[in-house]
Design a protein around this motif. Sequence first.
Motif, short mmCIF file in Angstrom:
data_model
loop_
_atom_site.label_atom_id
_atom_site.label_comp_id
_atom_site.label_asym_id
_atom_site.label_seq_id
_atom_site.Cartn_x
_atom_site.Cartn_y
_atom_site.Cartn_z
N LEU A 1 54.10 34.35 60.66
CA LEU A 1 52.85 35.11 60.73
C LEU A 1 52.60 35.65 62.15
O LEU A 1 52.20 36.80 62.32
CB LEU A 1 51.68 34.24 60.28
CG LEU A 1 51.75 33.77 58.83
CD1 LEU A 1 50.61 32.79 58.53
CD2 LEU A 1 51.73 34.93 57.86
N ILE A 2 52.86 34.84 63.16
CA ILE A 2 52.65 35.27 64.54
C ILE A 2 53.58 36.43 64.89
O ILE A 2 53.16 37.42 65.49
CB ILE A 2 52.85 34.09 65.52
CG1 ILE A 2 51.74 33.05 65.33
CG2 ILE A 2 52.89 34.58 66.97
CD1 ILE A 2 52.01 31.72 66.01
N LYS A 3 54.84 36.32 64.49
CA LYS A 3 55.80 37.40 64.79
C LYS A 3 55.38 38.71 64.12
O LYS A 3 55.51 39.78 64.70
CB LYS A 3 57.20 37.00 64.35
CG LYS A 3 57.83 35.98 65.27
CD LYS A 3 59.21 35.56 64.78
CE LYS A 3 59.79 34.50 65.70
NZ LYS A 3 61.08 34.00 65.22
N ASN A 4 54.85 38.63 62.89
CA ASN A 4 54.37 39.84 62.22
C ASN A 4 53.14 40.40 62.91
O ASN A 4 52.98 41.61 63.01
CB ASN A 4 54.11 39.56 60.74
CG ASN A 4 55.38 39.65 59.92
OD1 ASN A 4 55.83 40.73 59.58
ND2 ASN A 4 55.98 38.50 59.64
N ALA A 5 52.26 39.54 63.40
CA ALA A 5 51.07 40.00 64.13
C ALA A 5 51.50 40.69 65.43
O ALA A 5 50.98 41.76 65.76
CB ALA A 5 50.14 38.83 64.43
N ILE A 6 52.43 40.11 66.15
CA ILE A 6 52.90 40.69 67.40
C ILE A 6 53.58 42.04 67.15
O ILE A 6 53.35 43.00 67.88
CB ILE A 6 53.83 39.71 68.15
CG1 ILE A 6 53.01 38.53 68.68
CG2 ILE A 6 54.56 40.42 69.30
CD1 ILE A 6 53.83 37.40 69.25
N SER A 7 54.36 42.11 66.10
CA SER A 7 55.03 43.36 65.75
C SER A 7 54.01 44.46 65.45
O SER A 7 54.14 45.59 65.92
CB SER A 7 55.94 43.13 64.54
OG SER A 7 56.54 44.33 64.13
N GLU A 8 52.98 44.12 64.69
CA GLU A 8 51.94 45.10 64.37
C GLU A 8 51.17 45.50 65.63
O GLU A 8 50.83 46.66 65.82
CB GLU A 8 50.99 44.55 63.31
CG GLU A 8 49.90 45.50 62.90
CD GLU A 8 50.40 46.79 62.23
OE1 GLU A 8 49.59 47.74 62.13
OE2 GLU A 8 51.57 46.87 61.82
N PHE A 9 50.91 44.52 66.50
CA PHE A 9 50.24 44.81 67.77
C PHE A 9 51.05 45.83 68.57
O PHE A 9 50.50 46.78 69.11
CB PHE A 9 50.05 43.53 68.58
CG PHE A 9 49.66 43.78 70.01
CD1 PHE A 9 48.38 44.19 70.32
CD2 PHE A 9 50.58 43.62 71.04
CE1 PHE A 9 48.01 44.44 71.65
CE2 PHE A 9 50.22 43.85 72.36
CZ PHE A 9 48.94 44.27 72.66
#
Length: 160
Positions: free
Chosen positions: A102-110
């Motif tokens: 989930l964190i990696k997907n949030a960072i990618s979207e950021f």
Amino acid sequence: MKKIRSKIYSIILESFEKVSYHPFDSDQIEDEGFDPYEVAEQAGKIAKNAGMNILSDMELFGVLLHGGTCVGGLWITSGNDIFSFDIAIDPKYRSMGLSHVLIKNAISEFQERSYAHEELGSGDLVMRVDVINPVLAKTLLKYGFHVIQTISKDRVIMGR
């Protein structure tokens, strides 16, 4: 004792492999055979049970599914110069490394939104997370986050 630990690890690993991340797009979720309203409701219950208050401006961005049941969610909001995300994972699925997904997907979207933000000439986009879970706070440190503000002994605002 080693044999028992090995079996427990094997069971955890087997469960983890069956959990999959899905961007929360109602049509796509439905095409994969899941009811998007039910998945969103399950994600909301997980967040509520974790003590999170998902604000109305936060969109359910991604979900972790295990056999058609939502076991975790990622909520994102951005506006002006702030990008914020929250994650919640069902207690039965914690300590399995799923928060990293989930964190990696949030960072990618950021990163995608930050690039678009800069292209518009709007300056830097800042990522912030309201953390109520001390384990998550330690995990975020590994991703380059730092404490911006301490709200209480159990709650901090972290940024990157």
